[in-house]
Design a protein around this motif. Structure first.
Motif, mmCIF file in Angstrom:
data_model
loop_
_atom_site.group_PDB
_atom_site.id
_atom_site.type_symbol
_atom_site.label_atom_id
_atom_site.label_comp_id
_atom_site.label_asym_id
_atom_site.label_seq_id
_atom_site.Cartn_x
_atom_site.Cartn_y
_atom_site.Cartn_z
ATOM 1 N N GLY A 55 0.722 -1.224 0.087
ATOM 2 C CA GLY A 55 0.022 -0.106 -0.104
ATOM 3 C C GLY A 55 0.889 1.281 -0.284
ATOM 4 N N ARG A 56 1.996 1.347 0.802
ATOM 5 C CA ARG A 56 2.739 2.291 0.817
ATOM 6 C C ARG A 56 3.588 2.556 -0.490
ATOM 7 N N ARG A 57 3.925 1.459 -1.288
ATOM 8 C CA ARG A 57 4.686 1.604 -2.492
ATOM 9 C C ARG A 57 3.515 2.173 -3.659
ATOM 10 N N ALA A 58 2.265 1.778 -3.356
ATOM 11 C CA ALA A 58 1.233 2.476 -4.265
ATOM 12 C C ALA A 58 0.970 4.075 -4.241
ATOM 13 N N ASP A 59 1.191 4.302 -2.947
ATOM 14 C CA ASP A 59 0.887 5.580 -2.576
ATOM 15 C C ASP A 59 2.129 6.420 -3.245
ATOM 16 N N LEU A 60 3.373 5.891 -3.188
ATOM 17 C CA LEU A 60 4.480 6.747 -3.392
ATOM 18 C C LEU A 60 4.634 6.599 -5.132
ATOM 19 N N ALA A 61 4.017 5.506 -5.810
ATOM 20 C CA ALA A 61 3.837 5.652 -7.136
ATOM 21 C C ALA A 61 2.752 6.747 -7.499
ATOM 22 N N GLN A 62 1.795 6.839 -6.987
ATOM 23 C CA GLN A 62 0.723 7.984 -7.188
ATOM 24 C C GLN A 62 1.487 9.371 -6.920
ATOM 25 N N ARG A 63 2.201 9.431 -5.737
ATOM 26 C CA ARG A 63 2.718 10.816 -5.567
ATOM 27 C C ARG A 63 4.042 11.077 -6.756
ATOM 28 N N ASP A 64 4.799 10.194 -7.088
ATOM 29 C CA ASP A 64 5.705 10.474 -7.990
ATOM 30 C C ASP A 64 5.249 10.897 -9.268
ATOM 31 N N SER A 65 3.978 9.958 -9.838
ATOM 32 C CA SER A 65 3.572 10.321 -11.054
ATOM 33 C C SER A 65 2.631 11.600 -11.121
ATOM 34 N N GLU A 66 2.110 12.074 -10.070
ATOM 35 C CA GLU A 66 1.564 13.416 -10.126
ATOM 36 C C GLU A 66 2.596 14.473 -9.990
ATOM 37 N N ARG A 67 3.675 14.122 -9.233
ATOM 38 C CA ARG A 67 4.669 15.342 -9.317
ATOM 39 C C ARG A 67 5.355 15.241 -10.517
ATOM 40 N N ALA A 68 5.577 14.365 -11.567
ATOM 41 C CA ALA A 68 6.140 14.289 -12.595
ATOM 42 C C ALA A 68 5.255 15.221 -13.538
ATOM 43 N N GLU A 69 3.967 14.773 -13.515
ATOM 44 C CA GLU A 69 3.192 15.706 -14.456
ATOM 45 C C GLU A 69 3.024 17.236 -13.983
ATOM 46 N N ALA A 70 3.001 17.476 -12.662
ATOM 47 C CA ALA A 70 3.100 18.960 -12.379
ATOM 48 C C ALA A 70 4.389 19.707 -12.642
ATOM 49 N N MET A 71 5.271 18.848 -12.584
ATOM 50 C CA MET A 71 6.642 19.820 -12.991
ATOM 51 C C MET A 71 7.406 19.823 -14.579
ATOM 52 N N LYS A 72 6.309 19.071 -15.221
ATOM 53 C CA LYS A 72 6.709 19.267 -16.598
ATOM 54 C C LYS A 72 7.077 20.567 -17.212
ATOM 55 N N GLY A 73 6.170 21.693 -16.751
ATOM 56 C CA GLY A 73 6.566 23.062 -17.403
ATOM 57 C C GLY A 73 7.495 23.811 -16.636
ATOM 58 N N ILE A 74 8.240 23.416 -15.579
ATOM 59 C CA ILE A 74 9.140 24.138 -14.729
ATOM 60 C C ILE A 74 10.436 24.086 -15.448
ATOM 61 N N GLN A 75 11.002 25.224 -15.734
ATOM 62 C CA GLN A 75 12.528 25.340 -16.383
ATOM 63 C C GLN A 75 13.624 25.750 -15.244
ATOM 64 N N LEU A 76 14.609 25.320 -15.771
ATOM 65 C CA LEU A 76 16.026 25.870 -14.855
ATOM 66 C C LEU A 76 16.167 27.405 -14.876
ATOM 67 N N LYS A 77 16.241 27.970 -13.642
ATOM 68 C CA LYS A 77 16.512 29.346 -13.579
ATOM 69 C C LYS A 77 15.383 30.183 -13.331
ATOM 70 N N SER A 78 14.199 29.487 -13.827
ATOM 71 C CA SER A 78 12.590 30.154 -13.687
ATOM 72 C C SER A 78 12.697 30.557 -12.323
ATOM 73 N N GLN A 79 11.961 31.813 -12.040
ATOM 74 C CA GLN A 79 11.724 32.230 -10.912
ATOM 75 C C GLN A 79 9.933 31.990 -10.478
ATOM 76 N N HIS A 80 9.784 31.638 -9.036
ATOM 77 C CA HIS A 80 8.458 31.391 -8.745
ATOM 78 C C HIS A 80 7.998 32.034 -7.262
ATOM 79 N N GLU A 81 6.864 32.401 -6.958
ATOM 80 C CA GLU A 81 6.533 32.822 -5.842
ATOM 81 C C GLU A 81 6.473 31.733 -4.899
ATOM 82 N N LEU A 82 7.169 31.527 -3.462
ATOM 83 C CA LEU A 82 7.236 30.239 -2.985
ATOM 84 C C LEU A 82 6.466 30.575 -1.382
#
Length: 631
Positions: free
Chosen positions: A499-526
């Protein structure tokens, strides 16, 4: 099938131990052993070892040394193609490089390939490693989750035991779920009773009536005891047609169910309850969005029966919520990084309604089985441990915790942040410190819910623990005083690990999708979250979230920052495939840029804090409740 258990064995004569390795993206690892403290594995000792491998080792202090491979845990892995056809194994599972072969030499650099390790074979190639299918297959292989059920499980025919059932098809019944959900395993009915009480019916798909112990379907479900939900893919625990059609509580179809009937008083107590086999028919499928709209008073375009049952369900859920809060049960657990959109927040009343009803149902079934001395798999959750106090006190400063919190004390603490309006920051930090909820065959406290006893019963299409609980219920209804559910200790361990492995798989895939458009040196409000322990004295690291998105990362700085502080950050490292996203304050970059305009100028070490190669203190995250109350 591979063994999902994580064990430690000792050979007394040679002092050689065996265990399963978990790899860290920074090159080191840990031997994770059930019932024992994790042992650190240095980068040197990780040579040739991948995450999930069974290894032999010796112990020196808190480290595992002389590590040697016994058996590969990963059967397949996604590799990234480099110059000359060399294959770099997924950096999240190890630092191994596979030499080029005639089959890989023609693959273009920058592409990816799904590889069978032993014997070596290229199964599939992907032109773009960030393609949705490529990400899906990468994370499923990363966490040793098969993409499909075994063929014998997919082709096996169901059995239908004929038992006595109460016919409840005359009740107006609805399901409330996401529009995209296929496996509808709970339905709801509600009626006015005497003295202001509300009679609540929670109907759950009777999966155990059709999936018999020891069958091919049952064995497959026990092996991967949970459905896996990724952005572009769902891997059902049961064969897809069963989960989304034959056993799913779709409208206008008679379905076998187990019903928990509760009489809820105006004060929110469950005055009486009954558990029985039933036959129901869902009248209508309602989305969270529509349910929230009707609960909020907008009944335009909706039929009177649906409006009436939703308002009664809301009344029952609100009553139950009062008693849950009184005992310290917290309802804000779903404050996670993905809940950012206005649409999601608009659905919150419907999500809360369903969650409260499912939690009450799971508690009733736990008490029902325990009072009858019937076995069950319980869901338990412990409070903060003493070693967590330092990290917790950093979050809640200037307040301090010096002894274990009761559920009521923790609920009071959480309410302070709700009233201050920064509850998201509080939950993001606290959920990384709290112990995770686990399955066990011994009843115990569920701290987060403030519940003395809790099982999972309401999602048997998605979770094997619920299916086992159903079998115990059926056994008692059939007149048995005992039921054989197999080795519950072993099953609990497997469910927790996979179950933990399944949670991590979901986390990693969602994170990869969300990070696709982020570029090196780009600036963001954190927005700054909790501090991450680091051994370096000249730098600190904080968890941060990119405002307005679900993206989270790490901010490396040379001075303290306040929790919840907002600031501009510049990206110094981004890798969607491993989820690594690092920032420094934007003024570091701006200062460095100005200095480069001058002759012989160079940025100082403090302006570019370097990553440490030593491990940070590891923290644990508690599972938060979702629609199917995965708490």
């Amino acid at each position: 099938m591979e063994n999902n258990m994580t064990t430690q064995k000792k050979n007394p004569a040679s002092e050689i131990y065996s265990g399963v390795v978990n790899y860290n993206i920074r090159g080191f690892g840990f031997v994770t052993c059930e019932g024992h403290a994790d042992l650190y594995v240095s980068q040197k000792n990780m040579a040739g070892i991948l995450s999930g491998d069974l290894v032999n080792y010796e112990i020196k202090g808190t480290e595992a040394t002389k590590v040697s491979l016994v058996e590969r845990g990963l059967k397949t892995v996604v590799c990234d193609v480099h110059e000359g056809g060399s294959l770099i194994v997924d950096k999240a599972v190890g630092s191994m490089v596979l030499p080029s072969t005639p089959a890989s030499k023609n693959l273009p650099r920058g592409s990816a390939a799904l590889v069978q390790l032993e014997p070596f074979r290229i199964l599939r190639t992907y032109k773009d490693p960030l393609d949705a299918q490529a990400i899906t297959e990468r994370v499923m292989a990363r966490y040793r989750l098969p993409l499909e059920l075994p063929k014998e499980a997919q082709t096996e025919r169901l059995k239908n035991r004929r038992i006595e059932r109460r016919n409840l098809t005359s009740l107006y019944t609805i399901t409330i779920d996401d529009d995209s959900s296929e496996d509808l395993d709970d339905a709801l009915s509600c009626e006015i009773a005497e003295n202001g009480d509300v009679r609540l019916y929670v109907h759950i798909a009777d999966v155990s009536n059709h999936v018999t112990p020891g069958s091919a379907i049952d064995k497959a479900a026990a092996f991967i005891p949970t459905s896996v939900y990724l952005p572009a893919f769902t891997r059902h625990m049961l064969p897809r047609d069963l989960a989304s059609n034959y056993l799913s509580l779709i409208p206008k179809k008679d379905r076998n169910t187990l019903t928990v009937e509760m009489l809820v008083t105006p004060a929110g107590f469950v005055k009486s309850h009954e558990v029985y086999a039933s036959l129901v028919q869902s009248n209508e499928r309602v989305s969270y969005k529509e349910a929230a709209r009707i609960i909020s008073g907008d009944t335009s375009g909706s039929n009177p029966d649906k409006n009436a049952v939703l308002h009664l369900l809301h009344a029952a859920a609100s009553r139950l919520g009062v008693q849950r809060r009184a005992r310290g049960g917290v309802e804000a657990w779903r404050f996670d990084e993905s809940e950012t959109s206005e649409a999601t927040r608009a659905e919150e009343p419907a999500h809360m309604l369903v969650e409260r009803l499912m939690v009450a149902t799971n508690e009733v079934v736990a008490q029902w089985l325990h009072s009858r001395n019937m076995p069950a798999i319980y869901r338990t959750h412990s409070s903060f441990q003493e070693e967590d106090f330092e990290a917790l006190n950093e979050v809640i400063a200037p307040l301090r915790v010096t002894e274990t919190l009761s559920p009521q004390a923790f609920a009071a603490l959480a309410s302070q942040y709700s009233e201050r309006g920064d509850e998201r920051r509080f939950w993001e930090a606290v959920l990384k410190i709290m112990p995770r909820a686990i399955y066990t065959y011994e009843p115990g406290l569920h701290f987060g819910l403030g519940s003395p006893m809790y099982v999972h019963f309401t999602s048997p299409l998605r979770r094997y623990a619920d299916l086992l609980t159903h079998r115990s219920v059926h056994a008692y209804l059939a007149g048995a005083k005992k039921v054989e559910l197999g080795d519950l200790g072993e099953q609990c361990s497997n469910i927790n690990i996979v179950g933990r492995r399944a949670d991590l798989a979901q986390r990693d895939s969602e994170r990869a999708e969300a990070m696709k458009g982020i570029q090196l040196k780009s600036q963001h409000e954190l927005q700054v979250g909790s501090m991450i322990n680091t051994p370096r004295k000249d730098s600190r690291s904080y968890r941060v979230r990119v405002i307005g998105t679900s993206v989270a990362g790490v901010l490396v700085v040379d001075r303290r920052h306040k929790l919840s502080q907002r600031m501009q950050g510049a990206v110094t490292h981004v890798d969607p495939l491993t989820g690594v996203l690092e920032f420094v304050p934007a003024d570091y970059i701006n200062k460095a840029h100005k200095k480069t305009q001058q002759p012989d100028a160079a940025a100082s070490p403090k302006e570019y804090p370097q990553k440490s190669s030593r491990p940070r203190k590891r923290t644990r995250r508690a599972s938060g409740p979702s629609k199917d109350t995965n708490v």
